[in-house]
Write a protein that holds these residues in place. Structure first.
Motif, PDB file in Angstrom:
ATOM      1  N   MET A 129     -44.044  -2.561 -39.870  1.00 45.85           N
ATOM      2  CA  MET A 129     -44.228  -1.621 -38.692  1.00 45.85           C
ATOM      3  C   MET A 129     -43.257  -2.293 -37.545  1.00 45.85           C
ATOM      4  O   MET A 129     -42.975  -3.694 -37.538  1.00 45.85           O
ATOM      5  CB  MET A 129     -45.586  -2.122 -38.113  1.00 45.85           C
ATOM      6  N   ARG A 130     -42.681  -1.559 -36.864  1.00 47.15           N
ATOM      7  CA  ARG A 130     -41.530  -1.827 -35.900  1.00 47.15           C
ATOM      8  C   ARG A 130     -42.394  -2.541 -34.530  1.00 47.15           C
ATOM      9  O   ARG A 130     -43.612  -2.335 -34.245  1.00 47.15           O
ATOM     10  CB  ARG A 130     -41.007  -0.695 -34.979  1.00 47.15           C
ATOM     11  N   LYS A 131     -41.779  -3.568 -34.098  1.00 43.26           N
ATOM     12  CA  LYS A 131     -42.215  -4.032 -33.009  1.00 43.26           C
ATOM     13  C   LYS A 131     -42.651  -3.534 -31.923  1.00 43.26           C
ATOM     14  O   LYS A 131     -41.838  -2.576 -31.413  1.00 43.26           O
ATOM     15  CB  LYS A 131     -41.170  -5.430 -32.629  1.00 43.26           C
ATOM     16  N   ALA A 132     -43.730  -3.747 -31.125  1.00 41.04           N
ATOM     17  CA  ALA A 132     -44.030  -2.915 -30.044  1.00 41.04           C
ATOM     18  C   ALA A 132     -43.372  -3.393 -28.871  1.00 41.04           C
ATOM     19  O   ALA A 132     -43.096  -4.280 -28.648  1.00 41.04           O
ATOM     20  CB  ALA A 132     -45.543  -2.858 -29.808  1.00 41.04           C
ATOM     21  N   GLN A 133     -42.850  -2.252 -27.956  1.00 43.25           N
ATOM     22  CA  GLN A 133     -42.095  -2.319 -27.075  1.00 43.25           C
ATOM     23  C   GLN A 133     -42.844  -2.188 -25.698  1.00 43.25           C
ATOM     24  O   GLN A 133     -43.802  -1.432 -25.584  1.00 43.25           O
ATOM     25  CB  GLN A 133     -41.056  -1.203 -26.941  1.00 43.25           C
ATOM     26  N   LEU A 134     -42.490  -2.873 -24.565  1.00 41.92           N
ATOM     27  CA  LEU A 134     -43.132  -2.941 -23.341  1.00 41.92           C
ATOM     28  C   LEU A 134     -42.362  -2.342 -22.251  1.00 41.92           C
ATOM     29  O   LEU A 134     -41.109  -2.972 -21.880  1.00 41.92           O
ATOM     30  CB  LEU A 134     -43.717  -4.275 -22.856  1.00 41.92           C
ATOM     31  N   GLU A 135     -42.831  -1.223 -21.490  1.00 42.09           N
ATOM     32  CA  GLU A 135     -41.873  -0.860 -20.477  1.00 42.09           C
ATOM     33  C   GLU A 135     -42.632  -0.973 -19.057  1.00 42.09           C
ATOM     34  O   GLU A 135     -43.815  -0.688 -18.966  1.00 42.09           O
ATOM     35  CB  GLU A 135     -41.753   0.936 -20.450  1.00 42.09           C
ATOM     36  N   ILE A 136     -42.304  -1.474 -18.100  1.00 42.54           N
ATOM     37  CA  ILE A 136     -42.684  -1.589 -16.634  1.00 42.54           C
ATOM     38  C   ILE A 136     -42.209  -0.452 -15.695  1.00 42.54           C
ATOM     39  O   ILE A 136     -40.883  -0.646 -15.430  1.00 42.54           O
ATOM     40  CB  ILE A 136     -42.493  -3.143 -16.190  1.00 42.54           C
ATOM     41  N   ALA A 137     -43.140  -0.005 -15.090  1.00 42.17           N
ATOM     42  CA  ALA A 137     -42.722   0.831 -13.977  1.00 42.17           C
ATOM     43  C   ALA A 137     -42.557   0.006 -12.838  1.00 42.17           C
ATOM     44  O   ALA A 137     -43.170  -0.686 -12.375  1.00 42.17           O
ATOM     45  CB  ALA A 137     -43.839   1.910 -13.874  1.00 42.17           C
ATOM     46  N   CYS A 138     -41.382   0.170 -12.117  1.00 40.70           N
ATOM     47  CA  CYS A 138     -40.963  -0.659 -11.017  1.00 40.70           C
ATOM     48  C   CYS A 138     -40.604   0.272  -9.686  1.00 40.70           C
ATOM     49  O   CYS A 138     -40.032   1.217 -10.108  1.00 40.70           O
ATOM     50  CB  CYS A 138     -39.882  -1.618 -11.259  1.00 40.70           C
ATOM     51  N   PHE A 139     -41.055  -0.069  -8.527  1.00 39.67           N
ATOM     52  CA  PHE A 139     -40.766   0.529  -7.389  1.00 39.67           C
ATOM     53  C   PHE A 139     -39.932  -0.264  -6.480  1.00 39.67           C
ATOM     54  O   PHE A 139     -39.894   0.481  -5.396  1.00 39.67           O
ATOM     55  CB  PHE A 139     -42.083   0.969  -6.709  1.00 39.67           C
ATOM     56  N   ASN A 140     -39.351  -1.371  -6.847  1.00 35.67           N
ATOM     57  CA  ASN A 140     -38.308  -1.943  -5.770  1.00 35.67           C
ATOM     58  C   ASN A 140     -37.600  -3.150  -6.852  1.00 35.67           C
ATOM     59  O   ASN A 140     -37.924  -3.261  -8.074  1.00 35.67           O
ATOM     60  CB  ASN A 140     -39.299  -2.826  -5.068  1.00 35.67           C
ATOM     61  N   LEU A 141     -36.513  -3.628  -6.125  1.00 37.78           N
ATOM     62  CA  LEU A 141     -35.564  -4.324  -6.985  1.00 37.78           C
ATOM     63  C   LEU A 141     -36.431  -5.489  -7.644  1.00 37.78           C
ATOM     64  O   LEU A 141     -36.192  -6.063  -8.743  1.00 37.78           O
ATOM     65  CB  LEU A 141     -34.512  -4.985  -6.133  1.00 37.78           C
ATOM     66  N   GLU A 142     -37.182  -6.464  -6.613  1.00 34.18           N
ATOM     67  CA  GLU A 142     -37.731  -7.560  -6.994  1.00 34.18           C
ATOM     68  C   GLU A 142     -38.585  -7.332  -8.321  1.00 34.18           C
ATOM     69  O   GLU A 142     -38.693  -8.109  -9.114  1.00 34.18           O
ATOM     70  CB  GLU A 142     -38.687  -8.117  -5.894  1.00 34.18           C
ATOM     71  N   SER A 143     -39.435  -6.288  -8.367  1.00 32.72           N
ATOM     72  CA  SER A 143     -40.092  -5.932  -9.567  1.00 32.72           C
ATOM     73  C   SER A 143     -39.430  -5.849 -10.715  1.00 32.72           C
ATOM     74  O   SER A 143     -39.698  -6.238 -11.874  1.00 32.72           O
ATOM     75  CB  SER A 143     -41.208  -4.923  -9.320  1.00 32.72           C
ATOM     76  N   ALA A 144     -38.210  -5.355 -10.629  1.00 31.64           N
ATOM     77  CA  ALA A 144     -37.304  -4.825 -11.846  1.00 31.64           C
ATOM     78  C   ALA A 144     -36.929  -6.264 -12.367  1.00 31.64           C
ATOM     79  O   ALA A 144     -36.609  -6.514 -13.632  1.00 31.64           O
ATOM     80  CB  ALA A 144     -36.304  -3.953 -11.479  1.00 31.64           C
ATOM     81  N   ILE A 145     -36.630  -7.483 -11.431  1.00 35.86           N
ATOM     82  CA  ILE A 145     -35.821  -8.616 -11.863  1.00 35.86           C
ATOM     83  C   ILE A 145     -37.379  -9.458 -12.519  1.00 35.86           C
ATOM     84  O   ILE A 145     -37.149  -9.975 -13.425  1.00 35.86           O
ATOM     85  CB  ILE A 145     -35.387  -9.295 -10.657  1.00 35.86           C
ATOM     86  N   ILE A 146     -38.445  -9.459 -11.961  1.00 33.18           N
ATOM     87  CA  ILE A 146     -39.705  -9.953 -12.579  1.00 33.18           C
ATOM     88  C   ILE A 146     -39.959  -9.262 -13.969  1.00 33.18           C
ATOM     89  O   ILE A 146     -40.244 -10.185 -14.595  1.00 33.18           O
ATOM     90  CB  ILE A 146     -40.926  -9.670 -11.534  1.00 33.18           C
ATOM     91  N   ALA A 147     -39.518  -7.969 -14.084  1.00 28.02           N
ATOM     92  CA  ALA A 147     -40.175  -7.502 -15.325  1.00 28.02           C
ATOM     93  C   ALA A 147     -39.145  -7.871 -16.242  1.00 28.02           C
ATOM     94  O   ALA A 147     -39.417  -8.605 -17.519  1.00 28.02           O
ATOM     95  CB  ALA A 147     -39.867  -6.024 -15.365  1.00 28.02           C
ATOM     96  N   GLN A 148     -37.690  -8.108 -16.060  1.00 30.00           N
ATOM     97  CA  GLN A 148     -36.588  -8.406 -16.934  1.00 30.00           C
ATOM     98  C   GLN A 148     -37.010  -9.949 -17.300  1.00 30.00           C
ATOM     99  O   GLN A 148     -36.944 -10.328 -18.605  1.00 30.00           O
ATOM    100  CB  GLN A 148     -35.154  -8.400 -16.517  1.00 30.00           C
ATOM    101  N   ASP A 149     -37.407 -10.735 -16.183  1.00 25.50           N
ATOM    102  CA  ASP A 149     -37.212 -12.380 -16.407  1.00 25.50           C
ATOM    103  C   ASP A 149     -38.438 -12.582 -17.288  1.00 25.50           C
ATOM    104  O   ASP A 149     -38.689 -13.872 -17.797  1.00 25.50           O
ATOM    105  CB  ASP A 149     -37.275 -13.000 -15.021  1.00 25.50           C
ATOM    106  N   ASN A 150     -39.498 -11.850 -17.368  1.00 29.07           N
ATOM    107  CA  ASN A 150     -40.828 -12.251 -17.999  1.00 29.07           C
ATOM    108  C   ASN A 150     -40.918 -11.268 -19.376  1.00 29.07           C
ATOM    109  O   ASN A 150     -42.305 -11.381 -19.755  1.00 29.07           O
ATOM    110  CB  ASN A 150     -42.034 -11.830 -17.146  1.00 29.07           C
ATOM    111  N   GLY A 151     -40.021 -10.807 -19.903  1.00 29.00           N
ATOM    112  CA  GLY A 151     -40.035 -10.140 -21.335  1.00 29.00           C
ATOM    113  C   GLY A 151     -40.289  -8.824 -21.474  1.00 29.00           C
ATOM    114  O   GLY A 151     -40.306  -8.307 -22.603  1.00 29.00           O
ATOM    115  N   ALA A 152     -40.168  -8.032 -20.243  1.00 23.54           N
ATOM    116  CA  ALA A 152     -40.504  -6.346 -20.501  1.00 23.54           C
ATOM    117  C   ALA A 152     -39.044  -6.213 -21.254  1.00 23.54           C
ATOM    118  O   ALA A 152     -37.999  -6.642 -21.213  1.00 23.54           O
ATOM    119  CB  ALA A 152     -40.183  -5.924 -19.236  1.00 23.54           C
ATOM    120  N   ASP A 153     -39.151  -5.046 -22.257  1.00 24.40           N
ATOM    121  CA  ASP A 153     -38.072  -4.310 -22.877  1.00 24.40           C
ATOM    122  C   ASP A 153     -37.224  -3.056 -22.218  1.00 24.40           C
ATOM    123  O   ASP A 153     -36.282  -3.083 -22.390  1.00 24.40           O
ATOM    124  CB  ASP A 153     -38.589  -3.833 -24.181  1.00 24.40           C
ATOM    125  N   ARG A 154     -38.085  -2.812 -21.130  1.00 28.30           N
ATOM    126  CA  ARG A 154     -37.253  -1.824 -20.368  1.00 28.30           C
ATOM    127  C   ARG A 154     -38.080  -1.747 -19.186  1.00 28.30           C
ATOM    128  O   ARG A 154     -39.198  -1.746 -18.796  1.00 28.30           O
ATOM    129  CB  ARG A 154     -37.522  -0.255 -21.207  1.00 28.30           C
TER     130      ARG A 154
END
Length: 226
Positions: free
Chosen positions: A1-26
């Motif tokens: 089975m393929r590894k499951a991916q996590l997408e985070i919906a972000c509404f500001n720059l800080e959230s996008a950086i938080i998503a990246q820094d904490n393991g989000a895939d997209r």
């Protein structure tokens, strides 16, 4: 089975950086959380692209409300796709319906073609369609790669049986991505029941618009170890 991916919906720059820094895939980047997401500001998106190296998908939605658009709004969507492609983003998120609740095949196909070779996700306009299984086939025909849906319910847990059926009927022809109220407290259940390979969450645990790093870590941990 393929590894499951996590997408985070972000509404500001800080959230996008938080998503990246904490393991989000997209990151799905958009504006106006209270409207369910609309097209983000171009300059802000450019800054996000410069700061975020994980995949970055951009919402293309001229306004909140329904998903039936005027000719002027459709022209705006086409123009936005062409503009955002220049930022080296990784994909687009949009969805257009007809007034009868069916997929607008012609307009969606045109936008998918404009976005090419970048993949497109049909967003939660899917939860407003008249016939979900007919819509599934129409979106495959349009060329979408992913459908973001709560299973036509207010949240993914309530729509879990429909989500499981959609994953089965999609049969690897298109990705069914559960979203809508998805949190670390229910992602294990959704993964076990739906067997989806991609999941969508804002990871916001309060009334603000900032992603919670601990929630992202917990979401990702459940995907890896369950």
């Amino acid at each position: 089975m393929r590894k499951a991916q996590l997408e985070i919906a972000c509404f500001n720059l800080e959230s996008a950086i938080i998503a990246q820094d904490n393991g989000a895939d997209r990151v799905e980047f958009c504006a106006n959380m209270k409207e369910g997401g609309t097209t983000p500001d171009f300059e802000l998106t450019q800054t996000v692209r410069n700061k975020v190296t994980i995949d970055l998908n951009i919402m293309i939605r001229p306004r909140g409300g329904d998903f039936v658009y005027s000719d002027a709004e459709f022209d705006q969507m086409k123009s936005e796709i062409l503009s955002f492609k220049k930022l080296q983003v990784n994909g687009f998120v949009f969805g257009i319906l007809n007034e009868d609740g069916c997929i607008n095949v012609q307009q969606n196909t045109e936008l998918v073609a404009l976005a090419n070779p970048l993949p497109c996700t049909f967003h939660r306009a899917f939860d407003s369609v008249k016939n979900k299984f007919q819509a599934l086939e129409s979106l495959i025909e349009c060329g979408f790669k992913t459908i973001l849906t709560s299973g036509k319910e207010s949240n993914a847990v309530d729509g879990i049986d429909v989500l499981a059926t959609l994953v089965e009927k999609a049969n690897d022809r298109i990705v069914i991505m559960p979203g809508g109220g998805l949190r670390s407290t229910n992602i294990k259940l959704l993964k076990e029941k739906t067997r989806a390979i991609c999941y969508h969450s804002s990871a916001i645990n309060d009334t603000g618009e900032l992603a919670n790093p601990e929630e992202i870590i917990a979401l990702k941990t459940h995907l890896i170890f369950t």
